[in-house]
Design an enzyme around this catalytic site. Structure first.
Site, PDB file in Angstrom:
ATOM      1  N   LYS A  26       0.840  -1.199   0.000  1.00  0.00           N
ATOM      2  CA  LYS A  26       0.000   0.000   0.000  1.00  0.00           C
ATOM      3  C   LYS A  26       0.875   1.249   0.000  1.00  0.00           C
ATOM      4  O   LYS A  26       0.671   2.164  -0.803  1.00  0.00           O
ATOM      5  CB  LYS A  26      -0.904  -0.027   1.246  1.00  0.00           C
ATOM      6  CG  LYS A  26      -2.088   0.897   1.178  1.00  0.00           C
ATOM      7  CD  LYS A  26      -2.899   0.832   2.476  1.00  0.00           C
ATOM      8  CE  LYS A  26      -3.706  -0.456   2.563  1.00  0.00           C
ATOM      9  NZ  LYS A  26      -4.278  -0.663   3.917  1.00  0.00           N
ATOM     10  N   ARG A  97      -3.265   3.359   8.597  1.00  0.00           N
ATOM     11  CA  ARG A  97      -3.592   2.189   7.778  1.00  0.00           C
ATOM     12  C   ARG A  97      -2.477   1.147   7.786  1.00  0.00           C
ATOM     13  O   ARG A  97      -1.312   1.484   7.645  1.00  0.00           O
ATOM     14  CB  ARG A  97      -3.831   2.608   6.319  1.00  0.00           C
ATOM     15  CG  ARG A  97      -4.635   3.864   6.164  1.00  0.00           C
ATOM     16  CD  ARG A  97      -4.688   4.334   4.715  1.00  0.00           C
ATOM     17  NE  ARG A  97      -5.364   3.404   3.836  1.00  0.00           N
ATOM     18  CZ  ARG A  97      -5.420   3.544   2.516  1.00  0.00           C
ATOM     19  NH1 ARG A  97      -4.798   4.551   1.924  1.00  0.00           N
ATOM     20  NH2 ARG A  97      -6.065   2.660   1.786  1.00  0.00           N
ATOM     21  N   GLY A 106      -8.125  -6.852   4.318  1.00  0.00           N
ATOM     22  CA  GLY A 106      -9.039  -6.938   5.450  1.00  0.00           C
ATOM     23  C   GLY A 106      -8.516  -7.720   6.641  1.00  0.00           C
ATOM     24  O   GLY A 106      -9.231  -7.894   7.619  1.00  0.00           O
ATOM     25  N   MET A 108      -5.708  -7.045   8.520  1.00  0.00           N
ATOM     26  CA  MET A 108      -5.132  -6.236   9.595  1.00  0.00           C
ATOM     27  C   MET A 108      -5.998  -4.996   9.778  1.00  0.00           C
ATOM     28  O   MET A 108      -7.024  -4.851   9.160  1.00  0.00           O
ATOM     29  CB  MET A 108      -3.693  -5.884   9.255  1.00  0.00           C
ATOM     30  CG  MET A 108      -2.790  -7.110   9.280  1.00  0.00           C
ATOM     31  SD  MET A 108      -1.110  -6.728   8.866  1.00  0.00           S
ATOM     32  CE  MET A 108      -1.247  -6.149   7.201  1.00  0.00           C
ATOM     33  N   ARG A 365      -3.585  -1.675  -6.262  1.00  0.00           N
ATOM     34  CA  ARG A 365      -2.762  -2.882  -6.128  1.00  0.00           C
ATOM     35  C   ARG A 365      -3.175  -3.860  -7.221  1.00  0.00           C
ATOM     36  O   ARG A 365      -4.264  -3.725  -7.796  1.00  0.00           O
ATOM     37  CB  ARG A 365      -2.969  -3.530  -4.762  1.00  0.00           C
ATOM     38  CG  ARG A 365      -4.388  -4.002  -4.553  1.00  0.00           C
ATOM     39  CD  ARG A 365      -4.616  -4.655  -3.203  1.00  0.00           C
ATOM     40  NE  ARG A 365      -6.046  -4.728  -2.934  1.00  0.00           N
ATOM     41  CZ  ARG A 365      -6.597  -4.611  -1.740  1.00  0.00           C
ATOM     42  NH1 ARG A 365      -5.868  -4.415  -0.687  1.00  0.00           N
ATOM     43  NH2 ARG A 365      -7.897  -4.694  -1.595  1.00  0.00           N
ATOM     44  N   HIS A 483     -16.986  -8.579   1.654  1.00  0.00           N
ATOM     45  CA  HIS A 483     -16.013  -9.498   2.252  1.00  0.00           C
ATOM     46  C   HIS A 483     -16.174 -10.907   1.693  1.00  0.00           C
ATOM     47  O   HIS A 483     -15.217 -11.546   1.259  1.00  0.00           O
ATOM     48  CB  HIS A 483     -16.189  -9.495   3.770  1.00  0.00           C
ATOM     49  CG  HIS A 483     -15.244 -10.421   4.478  1.00  0.00           C
ATOM     50  ND1 HIS A 483     -15.588 -11.709   4.817  1.00  0.00           N
ATOM     51  CD2 HIS A 483     -13.964 -10.254   4.867  1.00  0.00           C
ATOM     52  CE1 HIS A 483     -14.556 -12.278   5.406  1.00  0.00           C
ATOM     53  NE2 HIS A 483     -13.560 -11.418   5.457  1.00  0.00           N
ATOM     54  N   SER A 820      11.761 -44.491 -10.830  1.00  0.00           N
ATOM     55  CA  SER A 820      10.721 -43.545 -10.471  1.00  0.00           C
ATOM     56  C   SER A 820      10.791 -43.366  -8.965  1.00  0.00           C
ATOM     57  O   SER A 820      10.742 -44.340  -8.217  1.00  0.00           O
ATOM     58  CB  SER A 820       9.348 -44.071 -10.894  1.00  0.00           C
ATOM     59  OG  SER A 820       8.360 -43.170 -10.475  1.00  0.00           O
ATOM     60  N   CYS A 887       6.860 -40.085  -8.663  1.00  0.00           N
ATOM     61  CA  CYS A 887       5.449 -40.445  -8.697  1.00  0.00           C
ATOM     62  C   CYS A 887       4.776 -40.353  -7.331  1.00  0.00           C
ATOM     63  O   CYS A 887       3.646 -40.769  -7.164  1.00  0.00           O
ATOM     64  CB  CYS A 887       5.265 -41.842  -9.286  1.00  0.00           C
ATOM     65  SG  CYS A 887       6.004 -43.115  -8.264  1.00  0.00           S
ATOM     66  N   TYR A 907      10.465 -36.377 -15.758  1.00  0.00           N
ATOM     67  CA  TYR A 907       9.043 -36.083 -15.643  1.00  0.00           C
ATOM     68  C   TYR A 907       8.584 -36.158 -14.190  1.00  0.00           C
ATOM     69  O   TYR A 907       9.252 -36.729 -13.326  1.00  0.00           O
ATOM     70  CB  TYR A 907       8.201 -37.044 -16.496  1.00  0.00           C
ATOM     71  CG  TYR A 907       8.223 -38.469 -15.997  1.00  0.00           C
ATOM     72  CD1 TYR A 907       7.311 -38.893 -15.012  1.00  0.00           C
ATOM     73  CD2 TYR A 907       9.137 -39.387 -16.481  1.00  0.00           C
ATOM     74  CE1 TYR A 907       7.343 -40.192 -14.535  1.00  0.00           C
ATOM     75  CE2 TYR A 907       9.183 -40.677 -16.011  1.00  0.00           C
ATOM     76  CZ  TYR A 907       8.283 -41.075 -15.028  1.00  0.00           C
ATOM     77  OH  TYR A 907       8.308 -42.345 -14.544  1.00  0.00           O
TER      78      TYR A 907
HETATM   79  P1  ADP Z   1      -7.653  -2.367   3.935  1.00  0.00           P
HETATM   80  O1  ADP Z   1      -6.221  -2.705   3.798  1.00  0.00           O
HETATM   81  O2  ADP Z   1      -8.395  -3.261   4.839  1.00  0.00           O
HETATM   82  O3  ADP Z   1      -8.303  -2.148   2.599  1.00  0.00           O
HETATM   83  P2  ADP Z   1      -7.323   0.452   4.115  1.00  0.00           P
HETATM   84  O4  ADP Z   1      -6.172   0.973   4.888  1.00  0.00           O
HETATM   85  O5  ADP Z   1      -7.189   0.429   2.651  1.00  0.00           O
HETATM   86  O6  ADP Z   1      -7.710  -0.950   4.684  1.00  0.00           O
HETATM   87  O7  ADP Z   1      -8.551   1.345   4.522  1.00  0.00           O
HETATM   88  C1  ADP Z   1      -9.856   0.961   4.298  1.00  0.00           C
HETATM   89  C2  ADP Z   1     -10.653   2.074   3.655  1.00  0.00           C
HETATM   90  O8  ADP Z   1     -10.580   3.265   4.401  1.00  0.00           O
HETATM   91  C3  ADP Z   1     -10.149   2.456   2.283  1.00  0.00           C
HETATM   92  O9  ADP Z   1     -10.791   1.726   1.317  1.00  0.00           O
HETATM   93  C4  ADP Z   1     -10.545   3.890   2.149  1.00  0.00           C
HETATM   94  O10 ADP Z   1     -11.822   3.983   1.555  1.00  0.00           O
HETATM   95  C5  ADP Z   1     -10.637   4.366   3.556  1.00  0.00           C
HETATM   96  N1  ADP Z   1      -9.524   5.268   3.836  1.00  0.00           N
HETATM   97  C6  ADP Z   1      -8.287   4.961   4.236  1.00  0.00           C
HETATM   98  N2  ADP Z   1      -7.512   6.048   4.359  1.00  0.00           N
HETATM   99  C7  ADP Z   1      -8.291   7.083   4.025  1.00  0.00           C
HETATM  100  C8  ADP Z   1      -8.081   8.496   3.940  1.00  0.00           C
HETATM  101  N3  ADP Z   1      -6.900   9.034   4.218  1.00  0.00           N
HETATM  102  N4  ADP Z   1      -9.108   9.256   3.552  1.00  0.00           N
HETATM  103  C9  ADP Z   1     -10.291   8.702   3.267  1.00  0.00           C
HETATM  104  N5  ADP Z   1     -10.569   7.407   3.317  1.00  0.00           N
HETATM  105  C10 ADP Z   1      -9.575   6.597   3.706  1.00  0.00           C
HETATM  106 MG    MG Z   2      -7.652  -1.018   1.203  1.00  0.00          MG
END
Ligand code: ADP
Ligand code: MG
Ligand code: MG
Length: 931
Positions: A26, A97, A106, A108, A365, A483, A820, A887, A907
Site C-alpha cells: 500500500k 492504515r 481486510g 489487519m 494494487r 467481504h 521412479s 510419482c 518427468y
Molecule cells: P484495507 O487494507 O483493509 O483495505 P485500508 O487501509 O485500505 O484498509 O482502509 C480501508 C478504507 O478506508 C479504504 O478503502 C478507504 O476507503 C478508507 N480510507 C483509508 N484512508 C483514508 C483516507 N486518508 N481518507 C479517506 N478514506 C480513507
Molecule cells: Mg484497502
C-alpha cells in the site's frame, strides 16, 4: 541512522514503487501514484522494519527510536495540507492504515478520522458548516478506534446504533440526523467507558501512537496469522503503517467512496470499468454491505439492475452509475484506470474517495482474481502487447488452476432444477451442500465429511475458518466487493453474494425466500458463475479445457522442459488425465486389480483370497521338498502339495484374464503414450476382511471355518506392515504372482497396438532383489513374444523409495531401464516418520520451524530431496540417459516440481486433476531457472 519514516505526496515523495518490502504494498504504491502525479492525499509511511523492531525491542524503545521522525513527518504534513493536527481552526485528521509487502485484504487493522475530539470536532463544524458530517465522522472514529485500538466488541457498538435507528424509525446510516448521531456518540462513549473502565482518549497525539501500535500488533492477530499460513506468505518483516491525511466521502451528496477494478475480477472480461461506489459514505461502507452499492458505469449498472429485477426508472433514480451521477469525475477516473493499468501492466484494484466534487486515489494494487480471470487477463494482456508470453505464464498461480478443474453442473441439469433465488455471481464454480448458518457449524460438519454451504447475511473476517471448509458461500447482503465475495474469489470457493430475497434467521437455523423455508442440513446448490441458487443436489461433471485456459496451457507446454504424467489405474482416470494434457502414466497401481469393485463381482477378491489362503502352505511344502533326501517322503510331500498347489495356480489363472482386460483398457486409453505399471505392493493382509462379518462371509465363500479365517488373518499380522512383507518382497516369496502380472501386461501389450509398458518393481533396496524380479519378467516377455509372434516394447525399472536403493542407485541403474522416485515411502523411511502417525507431532515441528512444511505434502528438499539428487547422479554416472521420474504425492506440488526441474528429472507424475497445475508449474520453473 536507520530511516523509519517516508513521506509521500505533494511533490515531496521519498519512497518509490520498488520499496514494497519496507513500505508495504500500500505504502509503495501510494508513493508511486503520488509520483505519477495522481491525486493522492499526502501522508507518510512508517516502515515494516519498524514493525519488526517493535516485536524485537518492544513498544517503548521502538517509539523512542522513531518519535522524532514521526513528529517531523507530521509537521511536514501539516505544512503541506495547511491544517493542524489536534487543533483548529483547520484541524488535520488522518487515517492510520496497515499494509504489508504481500496484500492481505481486510486481515489487519485501519482507523479513520483519527485526531477527532470534542475540540477539533467543534473547529471542524465551524470550518465546514456541516455538523452532520462531523458527527458522522466522530461516531465512525469512536467505533473504529474503540474496536481496533481499545478492543471493544464491534457488536457492542452495532447494538447501540441499531437501538437508536429503531427508536427513531430510521433504516440506513445516512438517515441519521444530527440529533440521532449525537445520541449514537453519547452511547458509544458510554460503551467505551464501560468496556475499558476509562473515558475515550481525547489527546490526538495519544490517539496517533495508540493507532500505530494497534496496526503493528494487528500483524500478529490470529486471522492475519491464519491468512499468511493459508496463502503461504513467509519471510516478511511485518506491516508498515501509513498515516494519511483524511479526505471525506461522507460530507453529503457531492461526496462518495468506492472500489473499482480495471477489469472484471471474476471473469477477467474488459467490457467496462468495473466497480462499486456509494454516495455520502466512508471507508468500508461499500465492502461492509450495509447499503446497496451502485455501479461505476451505466453498462454495469444496467446489468446489475437486470440481475436484481430493478426497473430502469428506479435504477436511474435510486441507483445511478457514477457515470451518470458525476460524469466529469467519472471521466477523470476512467483516464486514471487506463493509465494505472498501462503503468503496472496488470489488472488493478483501486480504492477512491470523492470529497465535494474532487477525486482522490487511496490505494491501487494488483487485483485479486479468480483463476478464470487470471488466465483470461494474462492472455488478453499478451494480445494487447502489454506483457510477453513468459510473463503471462508467470502471472497465473499454478495452485489456483485447481478452481478451473472443479466440476461444473452437468449440462442441462439446471433447467429442470428448482430455482430458489438469484444473487450476484461473486465467485464462479458449482457447489452442492447442506446448509449451515455459522462458521463453527461449517467446520464441525465438514470434520464429519459433510459438504456444507455457509449461508450468512454477510460474512466478516471471523468467518474465515468456516469459509475455507465450505463448498460454497451464500450471502443476502453485500456486493461484488463485499467481504464474502473478495475472500471467496481469493480461495476459489464458489460464492453467490447479495441475494437480497434471502432472509436469514441464523438463530432459528433457517432462511426464507418468499414462502420457501430452508433449514439447517437441507441441500442446496449454487452456481457461482451465474448467481443462481437451487433447491436440492444437482449433478456435476468435469470442466472442459477450452478458451484462454487452453491457450495458457499451450504456452506452458512451449516453455517447460519437465514432462508431466499422471497417476491412474483405470481407463476413465487415464482418459481424463490425457484430456488434461498428461503425457503418459507415471504410476499405474495394480492393487485395485486384485479387488472387485463394489457391486461388480468378477471374482477378483475371492481369487486373491484363495491364493493367500494356501500361499504359505505351498511355499513351505516346496521348501521341505528341496531338502528332503528320502524318495518316499518326497512322494508324500508331493501328494500333500497337490491340493494347495491346485488352488494357488487356479487363483492365478482366474486373475490373469481380469488383469489383462484392465491393462488393455488402460493401454487403449493412452493411445500410444507410455505406461509405468507398478507390480503388487501392499501387504497381503490388506486383501483380507478385517471385521467379524467379513470373516464369516469369507469363511462361507471358501468353505472353511470362520476360525480358520481368523487364524489366517492373525498369521499375517505384522508389527510394522509398512516395513513388512510387501512390495518386491512379495514377488520374491511368490514369484508366480510377479509372473502372472507380467504375463497380463505383456499379453495386453501384444494386443493393443503402440503400447509402451514400463514394468516397475516396488520397494527395491538391493540390486539383487531387482535382478531376481527382472529375470521373471523377461522370461515371461520372451514367452509371450514367441507365442504371439511380436516384439514388445517393454522396459523394466524400479521405484526408488527405500534409502538403501537411493545410495546404491549406481548398482541398481546397471540393471534398471528407469527409476521412479516414490517420495511417499522415501519420506517415511528417509525421515523415519510413519505417515499415518506423523500428524500427531508434525504440528509441533511446524510451530518450532523444524520443518517449514509437512514433508508429506512438500518434498523435504534438503533431506529426502538430497537422496533423490544423490540417486539421480549415481544413476546417470553409469547410465547417462536413464529415465528418471517422480510419482509420489509430491509430483503435483509446485515447489517440488521446481526442484525436480532443477535436478534434471525427466518427468513428474501426479493425479489427473493436478496435471494442468504441474504443466504450469513446470513451465514457471523453466522460465525462472532455465535448464
Ligand atoms: P484495507 O487494507 O483493509 O483495505 P485500508 O487501509 O485500505 O484498509 O482502509 C480501508 C478504507 O478506508 C479504504 O478503502 C478507504 O476507503 C478508507 N480510507 C483509508 N484512508 C483514508 C483516507 N486518508 N481518507 C479517506 N478514506 C480513507
Ligand atoms: Mg484497502
Ligand atoms: Mg511405495
Amino acid at each position: 541512522m536507520d530511516k523509519f519514516v517516508y513521506f509521500f505526496g505533494a511533490g515531496a515523495t521519498e519512497g518509490n514503487v520498488k520499496m514494497k518490502a519496507v513500505l508495504g504494498g500500500k505504502g509503495a504504491n501510494l508513493a508511486d501514484m503520488a509520483q505519477l502525479g495522481l491525486p493522492v492525499p499526502p501522508g507518510f509511511t512508517i516502515t515494516t522494519e519498524a514493525c519488526a523492531k517493535y516485536y524485537e525491542i518492544g513498544k517503548e524503545k521502538l517509539f523512542a527510536a522513531i518519535k522524532r521522525e514521526v513528529e517531523a513527518a507530521l509537521a511536514r504534513l501539516e505544512a503541506v495540507t495547511g491544517k493542524t493536527f489536534g487543533k483548529g481552526p483547520n484541524p488535520l485528521l488522518v487515517s492510520v492504515r496497515s499494509g504489508a509487502a504481500a496484500s492481505m485484504p481486510g486481515m489487519m487493522d485501519t482507523v479513520l478520522n483519527l485526531g477527532l475530539n470534542a475540540e477539533t470536532a467543534k473547529a471542524l463544524v465551524e470550518k465546514t458548516g456541516n455538523e452532520r458530517f462531523v458527527l458522522d465522522s466522530r461516531r465512525r472514529f469512536i467505533q473504529m478506534f474503540g474496536n481496533v485500538v481499545l478492543g471493544v466488541e464491534h457488536h457492542d457498538f452495532e447494538h447501540e446504533l441499531a437501538a437508536v435507528k429503531a427508536a427513531k424509525k430510521m433504516k440506513l446510516d445516512t438517515d441519521l440526523d444530527c440529533a440521532a448521531l449525537r445520541e449514537v456518540i453519547a452511547r458509544y462513549l458510554a460503551v467505551v467507558k464501560k468496556a475499558t473502565g476509562r473515558p475515550f482518549p481525547e489527546d490526538p497525539m495519544a490517539q496517533l501512537w495508540a493507532g500505530v501500535e494497534a496496526v503493528f500488533s494487528s500483524w500478529n492477530n490470529p486471522r492475519a496469522i491464519k491468512y499468511r499460513e493459508i496463502n503461504d506468505i513467509r519471510g516478511l518483516l511485518g506491516t508498515a503503517v501509513n498515516v494519511q491525511s483524511m479526505v471525506f466521502g461522507n460530507t453529503g451528496a457531492r461526496s462518495a467512496t468506492g472500489v473499482a477494478f480495471t477489469r472484471n475480477p471474476s471473469t477477467g472480461e474488459n467490457k467496462y470499468f468495473y466497480g462499486e461506489y456509494l454516495i455520502n459514505a466512508q471507508g468500508e461502507d461499500v465492502v461492509a454491505g450495509i447499503r446497496t452499492p451502485q455501479q461505476i458505469t451505466v453498462a454495469g449498472s444496467r446489468e446489475w439492475a437486470k440481475n436484481h429485477g430493478v426497473s430502469e426508472a428506479v435504477r436511474k433514480k435510486e441507483f445511478p452509475a457514477l457515470e451518470e451521477a458525476m460524469p466529469e469525475l467519472f471521466k477523470q477516473f476512467s483516464d486514471i484506470r487506463v493509465m494505472l493499468e498501462k503503468h503496472y501492466k496488470d489488472m488493478q484494484d483501486m480504492e477512491f474517495t470523492i470529497e465535494d466534487g474532487t477525486l482522490y486515489m487511496l490505494q491501487t494494487r494488483n487485483g485479486k482474481r479468480t483463476a478464470a480471470a487470471a488466465v483470461k487477463i494474462a492472455m488478453d494482456l499478451v494480445k494487447e502487447g502489454l506483457i510477453d508470453e513468459k510473463t503471462a505464464v508467470l502471472r497465473v498461480e499454478p495452485e489456483q488452476l485447481d478452481q478451473l478443474l472443479h466440476p461444473v453442473f452437468k449440462k442441462g441439469c439446471e433447467k429442470s432444477a428448482k430455482a430458489l433465488v438469484r444473487g450476484l455471481n461473486a465467485s464462479p464454480g458449482a457447489a452442492t451442500g447442506q446448509v449451515v448458518f455459522t462458521a463453527e457449524a461449517a467446520e464441525a460438519w465438514s470434520k464429519k465429511d459433510k459438504k456444507v454451504i455457509l449461508v450468512r447475511t454477510e460474512t466478516s473476517p471471523e468467518d474465515i475458518g468456516g469459509m475455507i471448509v465450505a463448498q460454497g458461500i451464500l450471502t443476502s447482503r453485500g456486493g461484488m466487493t463485499s467481504h464474502a465475495a473478495v475472500v471467496a474469489r481469493g480461495m476459489g470457493t464458489c460464492c453467490v453474494a447479495g441475494a437480497g430475497d434471502v432472509l436469514v434467521d441464523a438463530k432459528a437455523k433457517k432462511f426464507a425466500v418468499g414462502k420457501t423455508t430452508v433449514k439447517e442440513g437441507d441441500w442446496i446448490s449454487l452456481n457461482g458463475s451465474t448467481g443462481m441458487v437451487y433447491l436440492g443436489q444437482l449433478p456435476t461433471e468435469d470442466p472442459q479445457l477450452t478458451g484462454p485456459f487452453a491457450d495458457i496451457m499451450a504456452l506452458a507446454d512451449k516453455f517447460r522442459k519437465l514432462g508431466v504424467r499422471t497417476n491412474a489405474d483405470s481407463p476413465e482416470d487415464t482418459t481424463r488425465a490425457v484430456s488434461f494434457g498428461a503425457e503418459g502414466i507415471g504410476l499405474c497401481r495394480t492393487e485395485h486389480m486384485f479387488f472387485d469393485t463394489p457391486g461388480k463381482n468378477e471374482g477378483r477378491t475371492i481369487a486373491i483370497r484363495r491364493l493367500i489362503l494356501v500361499a504359505e502352505e505351498v511355499k513351505s511344502i516346496q521348501r521341505q521338498m528341496k531338502i528332503e533326501g528320502d524318495a518316499k517322503a518326497l512322494k508324500e510331500l508331493q501328494a500333500k502339495l497337490a491340493r494347495p498347489m491346485k488352488q494357488y495356480e487356479q487363483a492365478l489363472k482366474d486373475l490373469l484374464p481380469l488383469q489383462r482386460k484392465d491393462f488393455i483398457g488402460i493401454f487403449k486409453a493412452l493411445k500410444g503414450r507410455p505406461c509405468t505399471v507398478r507390480l503388487l505392493d501392499p501387504p497381503l493382509h490388506e486383501f483380507l476382511p478385517q471385521d467379524d462379518k467379513g470373516r464369516k462371509e469369507m469363511a462361507k465363500q471358501m468353505g472353511i471355518t470362520a476360525d480358520a479365517v481368523k487364524k489366517l488373518v492373525d498369521g499375517l499380522h505384522e508389527f510394522n506392515p509398512m516395513l513388512g512383507h510387501r512390495g518386491c518382497r512379495l514377488g520374491i516369496s511368490y514369484s508366480e504372482v510377479t509372473e502372472m502380472q507380467a504375463r497380463a501386461i505383456c499379453e495386453a501389450a501384444a494386443q493393443v497396438k503402440d503400447s509402451h509398458a514400463e514394468i516397475m518393481i516396488p520397494l527395491v533396496g538391493n540390486v539383487k532383489e531387482f535382478a531376481s524380479q527382472k529375470g521373471h519378467i523377461l522370461k515371461i516377455k520372451a514367452e509371450v513374444e514367441k507365442q504371439k509372434k511380436v516384439t514388445l516394447d517393454i522396459k523394466v525399472g524400479t521405484m526408488i523409495e527405500v534409502p538403501r536403493a537411493a545410495i546404491t542407485a549406481d548398482d541398481i541403474a546397471k540393471e534398471a531401464d528407469f527409476f521412479s522416485f516414490g517420495t511417499n515411502d522415501l519420506t517415511q523411511m528417509g525421515c523415519g516418520f510413519s505417515r499415518d502417525d506423523a500428524e500427531k507431532f508434525l504440528s509441533y515441528y511446524k510451530e518450532k520451524g523444524i520443518y517449514d512444511y509437512n514433508p508429506f505434502e512438500v518434498l523435504d528438499q534438503e533431506g529426502v530431496g538430497k537422496l533423490v539428487k544423490i540417486a539421480s547422479n549415481l544413476a546417470r554416472g553409469v547410465k547417462p540417459d536413464i529415465k528418471l521420474g517422480i510419482c509420489g504425492e509430491h509430483g503435483g506440488e509446485p515447489k517440488t516440481i521446481a526442484f525436480c526441474h532443477a535436478i534434471g528429472l525427466n518427468y513428474v507424475s501426479c493425479s489427473p486433476f493436478r496435471v494442468p497445475i504441474a504443466r504450469l508449474a513446470a513451465a514457471q520453473a523453466n522460465i525462472t531457472a532455465p535448464r
